[in-house]
Write an enzyme that holds these catalytic residues in place. Sequence first.
Site, PDB file in Angstrom:
ATOM      1  N   ARG A  71       0.822  -1.193   0.000  1.00  0.00           N
ATOM      2  CA  ARG A  71       0.000   0.000   0.000  1.00  0.00           C
ATOM      3  C   ARG A  71       0.873   1.268   0.000  1.00  0.00           C
ATOM      4  O   ARG A  71       1.852   1.344  -0.735  1.00  0.00           O
ATOM      5  CB  ARG A  71      -1.012  -0.036   1.163  1.00  0.00           C
ATOM      6  CG  ARG A  71      -2.048  -1.173   0.980  1.00  0.00           C
ATOM      7  CD  ARG A  71      -2.986  -1.314   2.163  1.00  0.00           C
ATOM      8  NE  ARG A  71      -3.775  -0.112   2.400  1.00  0.00           N
ATOM      9  CZ  ARG A  71      -4.898   0.205   1.765  1.00  0.00           C
ATOM     10  NH1 ARG A  71      -5.378  -0.582   0.822  1.00  0.00           N
ATOM     11  NH2 ARG A  71      -5.545   1.327   2.059  1.00  0.00           N
ATOM     12  N   ASP A  79      -2.948  11.677  10.660  1.00  0.00           N
ATOM     13  CA  ASP A  79      -4.300  11.582  10.110  1.00  0.00           C
ATOM     14  C   ASP A  79      -5.044  12.859  10.450  1.00  0.00           C
ATOM     15  O   ASP A  79      -4.897  13.397  11.551  1.00  0.00           O
ATOM     16  CB  ASP A  79      -5.026  10.372  10.725  1.00  0.00           C
ATOM     17  CG  ASP A  79      -6.244   9.937   9.930  1.00  0.00           C
ATOM     18  OD1 ASP A  79      -7.081  10.805   9.612  1.00  0.00           O
ATOM     19  OD2 ASP A  79      -6.374   8.741   9.642  1.00  0.00           O
ATOM     20  N   TYR A 100      -8.446   4.821  17.883  1.00  0.00           N
ATOM     21  CA  TYR A 100      -7.583   5.183  16.753  1.00  0.00           C
ATOM     22  C   TYR A 100      -7.347   6.683  16.711  1.00  0.00           C
ATOM     23  O   TYR A 100      -6.207   7.137  16.536  1.00  0.00           O
ATOM     24  CB  TYR A 100      -8.221   4.706  15.438  1.00  0.00           C
ATOM     25  CG  TYR A 100      -7.512   5.230  14.204  1.00  0.00           C
ATOM     26  CD1 TYR A 100      -6.347   4.637  13.742  1.00  0.00           C
ATOM     27  CD2 TYR A 100      -8.018   6.330  13.507  1.00  0.00           C
ATOM     28  CE1 TYR A 100      -5.700   5.113  12.610  1.00  0.00           C
ATOM     29  CE2 TYR A 100      -7.379   6.812  12.367  1.00  0.00           C
ATOM     30  CZ  TYR A 100      -6.216   6.196  11.937  1.00  0.00           C
ATOM     31  OH  TYR A 100      -5.572   6.685  10.816  1.00  0.00           O
ATOM     32  N   MET A 135      -7.512   8.858  19.141  1.00  0.00           N
ATOM     33  CA  MET A 135      -6.636   9.261  20.249  1.00  0.00           C
ATOM     34  C   MET A 135      -5.191   8.886  19.980  1.00  0.00           C
ATOM     35  O   MET A 135      -4.263   9.648  20.297  1.00  0.00           O
ATOM     36  CB  MET A 135      -7.128   8.626  21.552  1.00  0.00           C
ATOM     37  CG  MET A 135      -8.390   9.250  22.104  1.00  0.00           C
ATOM     38  SD  MET A 135      -8.804   8.631  23.752  1.00  0.00           S
ATOM     39  CE  MET A 135      -9.415   7.011  23.344  1.00  0.00           C
TER      40      MET A 135
END
Length: 249
Positions: A19, A145, A158, A160
Site C-alpha cells: 500500500r 491523520d 484510533y 486518540m
Amino acid sequence: MQSSHPPHPVALITGGAKRVGAVIAHTLHDAGYDLVLHCRHSVAEADSLASELSAKRANSALVLQADLADMQALPALIDTAVSHYGRLDALINNASAFYPTPLGTATTAQWNELFASNAQAPFFLAQAALPVLRASRGAIVNLVDIYAERALAQHPIYVMAKAALTAMTRTLALDLGPDVRVNGVAPGAVMWPSDGKPYADQEAMLSRTPLKRAGAPEDVASTVLWLLRDAPFVTGQIIRVDGGRSVSI
C-alpha cells in the site's frame, strides 16, 4: 557489516511492504535511498519488493520482520539497520492499525494494539534511532491523520492514538532540533481501505473536497521525500495531503 558507509542515505520505513508504505519505498529508492523495509505479517510482499528494488540497485533493500507491539524488537530494528548499512538518515513511521472501537465494546487489547502501532512504536523507534539520526543530521516523518484533530465516529481509540502521534511530532521537533527534523504527513483519500470503510459513499465524500477527486499514494510519497530531502528549514509541521478536504470536512 559493510566496511565503509555507503554513498546512499538510508531510510527505515515501518509497514513498508504494501500500500502507501510500498509506494514511499519506491519513491525514496528512485531518489537514491537505500531502504530498510519493516513488516509484521507481509514478509512475502516485503521480500518481493526488496528483490525488485535490489534488481535496480544491488543490495539496496533490507527486510526486517517485527511486531511493533514488542518493545524489545524496536531497538533491535534500529541496531540491525545500522549494522547492515552503517548509517541511518530517515525514519518513516508509516505502519498503522485502523479499525472501529465503538464505546461500549472497546477492549484493552484493542487499545494496546492501536496505540502500539500508531503512537508507542513511533516514539520508541525515534528514541532508539536518535544517536544515529543526530550523527547524520537526519529526519523523522510520521504518517498521521486528519482525524487526529477531527472526530471520526466509532473510532475513538484510533483517533486518540493518532492525536498522540501528532503531539509527538511537534514535541520531538522541539526536543531534537537543530540536529534532527521531525514532521508529519496527514493523507486524505489516496488509497481506500481494502474493506471500503469507513466511507459508505466515497463519491459523496469526494464531492465535498475542494479538488473533487481522490489523490494517489504517490502524492503522499512525494511529500515524504520533500520533507526528507528538500525542506531543510521545515520541522514540527503536519503537511495535509488531502485535496483540501481538511478545510471542508
